[in-house]
Scaffold this active site. Structure first.
Site, PDB file in Angstrom:
ATOM      1  N   GLY A 207       0.832  -1.198   0.000  1.00 28.18           N
ATOM      2  CA  GLY A 207       0.000   0.000   0.000  1.00 28.18           C
ATOM      3  C   GLY A 207       0.862   1.242   0.000  1.00 28.18           C
ATOM      4  CB  SER A 208      -0.056   4.730   0.568  1.00 27.93           C
ATOM      5  OG  SER A 208      -0.649   4.653   1.847  1.00 27.93           O
ATOM      6  CB  THR A 211      -1.130   2.903   4.957  1.00 28.68           C
ATOM      7  OG1 THR A 211      -2.040   3.867   4.476  1.00 28.68           O
ATOM      8  CG2 THR A 211      -1.884   1.867   5.763  1.00 28.68           C
ATOM      9  N   GLY A 212       2.017   2.461   5.333  1.00 24.54           N
ATOM     10  CA  GLY A 212       3.142   1.574   5.649  1.00 24.54           C
ATOM     11  C   GLY A 212       3.875   2.028   6.901  1.00 24.54           C
ATOM     12  CE  LYS A 214      -1.893   6.680   9.592  1.00 28.68           C
ATOM     13  NZ  LYS A 214      -3.138   6.805   8.897  1.00 28.68           N
ATOM     14  CD  GLU A 229       7.107  -5.967  -1.118  1.00 26.13           C
ATOM     15  OE1 GLU A 229       7.601  -5.197  -1.950  1.00 26.13           O
ATOM     16  OE2 GLU A 229       7.719  -6.958  -0.659  1.00 26.13           O
ATOM     17  CB  CYS A 263       3.461   0.390  -6.937  1.00 27.73           C
ATOM     18  SG  CYS A 263       3.782  -1.299  -7.472  1.00 27.73           S
ATOM     19  CD  GLU A 361       2.371   5.903  -5.275  1.00 29.18           C
ATOM     20  OE1 GLU A 361       1.878   6.000  -4.138  1.00 29.18           O
ATOM     21  OE2 GLU A 361       2.726   4.820  -5.768  1.00 29.18           O
TER      22      GLU A 361
HETATM   23  P1  NAD Z   1      -3.480   2.425   1.333  1.00 32.05           P
HETATM   24  O1  NAD Z   1      -2.181   2.503   2.048  1.00 32.05           O
HETATM   25  O2  NAD Z   1      -4.417   3.563   1.459  1.00 32.05           O
HETATM   26  O3  NAD Z   1      -4.307   1.126   1.796  1.00 32.05           O
HETATM   27  C1  NAD Z   1      -3.807  -0.173   1.639  1.00 32.05           C
HETATM   28  C2  NAD Z   1      -4.511  -1.108   2.601  1.00 32.05           C
HETATM   29  O4  NAD Z   1      -4.191  -0.736   3.935  1.00 32.05           O
HETATM   30  C3  NAD Z   1      -6.022  -1.121   2.509  1.00 32.05           C
HETATM   31  O5  NAD Z   1      -6.454  -2.463   2.595  1.00 32.05           O
HETATM   32  C4  NAD Z   1      -6.447  -0.331   3.751  1.00 32.05           C
HETATM   33  O6  NAD Z   1      -7.710  -0.702   4.250  1.00 32.05           O
HETATM   34  C5  NAD Z   1      -5.373  -0.725   4.734  1.00 32.05           C
HETATM   35  N1  NAD Z   1      -5.133   0.222   5.837  1.00 32.05           N
HETATM   36  C6  NAD Z   1      -5.315   1.562   5.834  1.00 32.05           C
HETATM   37  N2  NAD Z   1      -4.924   2.077   7.026  1.00 32.05           N
HETATM   38  C7  NAD Z   1      -4.497   1.042   7.781  1.00 32.05           C
HETATM   39  C8  NAD Z   1      -3.959   0.945   9.097  1.00 32.05           C
HETATM   40  N3  NAD Z   1      -3.781   2.008   9.872  1.00 32.05           N
HETATM   41  N4  NAD Z   1      -3.596  -0.276   9.552  1.00 32.05           N
HETATM   42  C9  NAD Z   1      -3.742  -1.378   8.770  1.00 32.05           C
HETATM   43  N5  NAD Z   1      -4.261  -1.345   7.527  1.00 32.05           N
HETATM   44  C10 NAD Z   1      -4.625  -0.137   7.027  1.00 32.05           C
HETATM   45  O7  NAD Z   1      -3.126   2.151  -0.195  1.00 32.05           O
HETATM   46  P2  NAD Z   1      -4.116   2.085  -1.425  1.00 32.05           P
HETATM   47  O8  NAD Z   1      -4.587   3.468  -1.731  1.00 32.05           O
HETATM   48  O9  NAD Z   1      -5.103   1.006  -1.238  1.00 32.05           O
HETATM   49  O10 NAD Z   1      -3.124   1.597  -2.592  1.00 32.05           O
HETATM   50  C11 NAD Z   1      -2.337   2.437  -3.350  1.00 32.05           C
HETATM   51  C12 NAD Z   1      -0.921   2.453  -2.812  1.00 32.05           C
HETATM   52  O11 NAD Z   1      -0.380   1.130  -2.832  1.00 32.05           O
HETATM   53  C13 NAD Z   1       0.017   3.272  -3.676  1.00 32.05           C
HETATM   54  O12 NAD Z   1       0.870   4.024  -2.842  1.00 32.05           O
HETATM   55  C14 NAD Z   1       0.803   2.224  -4.436  1.00 32.05           C
HETATM   56  O13 NAD Z   1       2.063   2.651  -4.889  1.00 32.05           O
HETATM   57  C15 NAD Z   1       0.918   1.155  -3.412  1.00 32.05           C
HETATM   58  N6  NAD Z   1       1.225  -0.130  -4.059  1.00 32.05           N
HETATM   59  C16 NAD Z   1       2.454  -0.684  -3.885  1.00 32.05           C
HETATM   60  C17 NAD Z   1       2.769  -1.871  -4.542  1.00 32.05           C
HETATM   61  C18 NAD Z   1       4.112  -2.527  -4.392  1.00 32.05           C
HETATM   62  O14 NAD Z   1       4.220  -3.689  -4.770  1.00 32.05           O
HETATM   63  N7  NAD Z   1       5.130  -1.869  -3.898  1.00 32.05           N
HETATM   64  C19 NAD Z   1       1.816  -2.477  -5.355  1.00 32.05           C
HETATM   65  C20 NAD Z   1       0.589  -1.881  -5.499  1.00 32.05           C
HETATM   66  C21 NAD Z   1       0.283  -0.709  -4.843  1.00 32.05           C
END
Ligand code: NAD
Length: 475
Positions: A207-208, A211-212, A214, A229, A263, A361
């Site tokens: 994810g982002s 959030t990563g 946190k 990731e 990503c 991003e």
């Molecule tokens: P996000 O970080 O907003 O959410 C990802 C997940 O985290 C969701 O399931 C969400 O419900 C959960 N989440 C949110 N807050 C949380 C918390 N405090 N504790 C635990 N879980 C929590 O990301 P997004 O908007 O869903 O996805 C887009 C992001 O993902 C972009 O930054 C993109 O670059 C990244 N991404 C990375 C890769 C990689 O392989 N490196 C691949 C795809 C997407």
């Protein structure tokens, strides 16, 4: 339990909903998973491989339903089909590699020939998996499968933005009774994710960056490993002597795939002075030929944006760039039509690193192009980023571009093309640099090893040292 409404990206309507699992429900799921995992690991690797292979057959049987659900949430059919194929491929690939990766023969210690030893692997009982919305199925299983092969049970929380595939996928899992409580899919948002992090034995998150961060802090508090990731801002550097048409095609393909919601999409381009004008002209020419896809199979190149809130970021970055002097040559602002939100391929010039478009991003099909005059400047610019996921270098030949590529602070660099790391799932490793992630490589069959702890067993087959040894070391 609270409900979360789910938006359909083609109509803009909220026509689906999920329940948000709370901490006590996650506790119950994880407790069951912990019990089921004992049988899963005790059954041995062969049993795990047979069970996962049986599940891959069920994925084929339920494939149409799964793809249909994914297609609604993501507004695209072909990539959803590819996602299902990729998960089946992961199952076969990790199962095939596992016997060698997890083999633990006894060996003699070179310095102590009487002592034989081996390292045995003890999987983390429950691995929590939290995934984003851009590739909902693939990113829920790309790490879960090696964890399962290693002998862990998994609790997976897909994104609340794209959860429709969960129901048909659950049915495919239920068709394989040995997977009961070993693969657990739960629904919910941030609170559900946080409950998983605080109760799992290891966490893998895609994810982002915010959030990563946190999750890393929460995992540190729970004292469990977190494999992260995260996001990217991939650069493409086009050196003097590059094939301009090839570079333009590769850059646009990367920027436009999944409407830029990737990503590892190319999100900034640095072009040598000698070919800057021709590259911009070629990008514009090719971008002008790209068409919206309104329905499966209509030959369009990109669909509407999956997550409408993302366009707020895209529009804000473009507005900031224009205010600071950038020029939008092709494309531009988002457009809302009958509830769907579109962002057409957008080429931007006259950009610099004071603009968020070049540093944060974007997650949309936007290609800002900046000029450089010498390679030292290009090296500085491509590495002037908090991200280090991947990137691309174009040059007159593999050797010249490859030399320059070794200077890129990123985990995967494509040479004279883009997105090449995608094809090496089991062949090699790559790690994210800087804020794009941490915790080793998800690529390569050895990623199975992320999900085990290592226990060294040592046997002395000779005489034990006498107690006089103590006297030798006491003074
Ligand atoms: P996000 O970080 O907003 O959410 C990802 C997940 O985290 C969701 O399931 C969400 O419900 C959960 N989440 C949110 N807050 C949380 C918390 N405090 N504790 C635990 N879980 C929590 O990301 P997004 O908007 O869903 O996805 C887009 C992001 O993902 C972009 O930054 C993109 O670059 C990244 N991404 C990375 C890769 C990689 O392989 N490196 C691949 C795809 C997407």
């Amino acid at each position: 339990m609270t409900s979360i409404a789910v938006r359909n990206p083609r109509t803009g309507e909220t026509d689906y909903q999920i329940e948000s699992a709370d901490a006590s429900q996650i506790n119950a799921v994880i407790s069951d998973a912990r019990i089921a995992q004992r049988g899963w690991v005790a059954g041995g690797l062969e049993h795990r491989i047979a069970t996962l292979s049986a599940w891959s057959e069920q994925l084929e049987i339920f494939g149409e339903e799964i793809v249909a659900a994914l297609s609604v949430d993501t507004a695209r059919h072909r990539i959803s089909t590819e996602e299902l194929g990729a998960v089946i491929h992961f199952i076969h690939g990790f199962c095939e590699a596992a016997p060698e990766v997890l083999a633990t023969p006894f060996r003699k210690l070179d310095a102590h020939p009487d002592i034989v030893f081996k390292v045995t692997y003890s999987p983390y009982p429950v691995v929590g998996v939290i995934s984003p919305w851009n590739f909902p199925l693939v990113l829920s299983f790309i790490d879960a499968i090696p964890a399962l092969v290693a002998g862990a049970a998994v609790v997976i929380k897909p994104s609340e933005v794209t959860p429709r595939f969960i129901e048909p996928l659950r049915r495919s899992i239920e068709a394989v009774p040995a997977l009961k409580s070993v693969i657990n899919l739960v629904t919910g948002g941030a609170g559900t994710g946080a409950a998983i992090v605080s109760q799992s034995d290891a966490v893998v998150f895609t994810g982002s960056v915010p959030t990563g961060q946190k999750i890393a802090a929460a995992a540190a508090q729970a004292f469990v490993p977190a494999f992260l990731e995260l996001g990217g801002k991939d650069a493409a550097v086009v050196l003097a002597g590059s094939d301009v048409a090839r570079a333009a095609t590769s850059i646009l393909r990367s920027a436009l795939y999944n409407s830029g919601q990737v990503c590892y999409a190319i999100e900034r381009v640095y072009a040598h002075d000698s070919l800057y004008d021709s590259l911009v002209a070629e990008l514009c020419r090719q971008a002008a030929g790209m068409r919206r896809s309104h329905a499966a199979g209509d030959g369009g190149h990109y669909g509407p944006m999956i997550f409408d809130k993302q366009v707020v970021t895209i529009d804000a970055q473009l507005a900031d760039a224009v205010e600071k002097g950038a020029k939008i040559v092709v494309g531009g602002k988002s457009e809302r039509i009958n509830g769907a939100v579109w962002v057409d391929p957008t080429i931007v010039t006259d950009v610099d690193h004071t603009m968020s478009l070049m540093t944060e991003e974007t997650f949309g099909p936007v290609v800002p192009v900046m000029r450089f005059t010498d390679e030292a400047q290009a090296e500085f610019l491509m590495n002037d980023s908090i991200f280090g996921l991947s990137g691309a270098v174009f040059g007159p030949d593999t050797h010249t571009a490859g030399d320059f590529a070794t200077k890129m602070e990123a985990g995967g660099v494509s040479i004279n093309d883009t997105e090449l790391p995608r094809v090496m799932m089991f062949d090699g490793e790559k790690t994210a640099f800087k804020k794009s992630g941490m915790g080793g490589s998800r690529y390569g069959a050895t990623s199975i090893m992320r999900y085990v702890r290592k226990r060294a067993l040592l046997a002395n087959e000779g005489a034990v040292p006498s107690l006089d040894k103590l006297a030798e070391v006491a003074d």
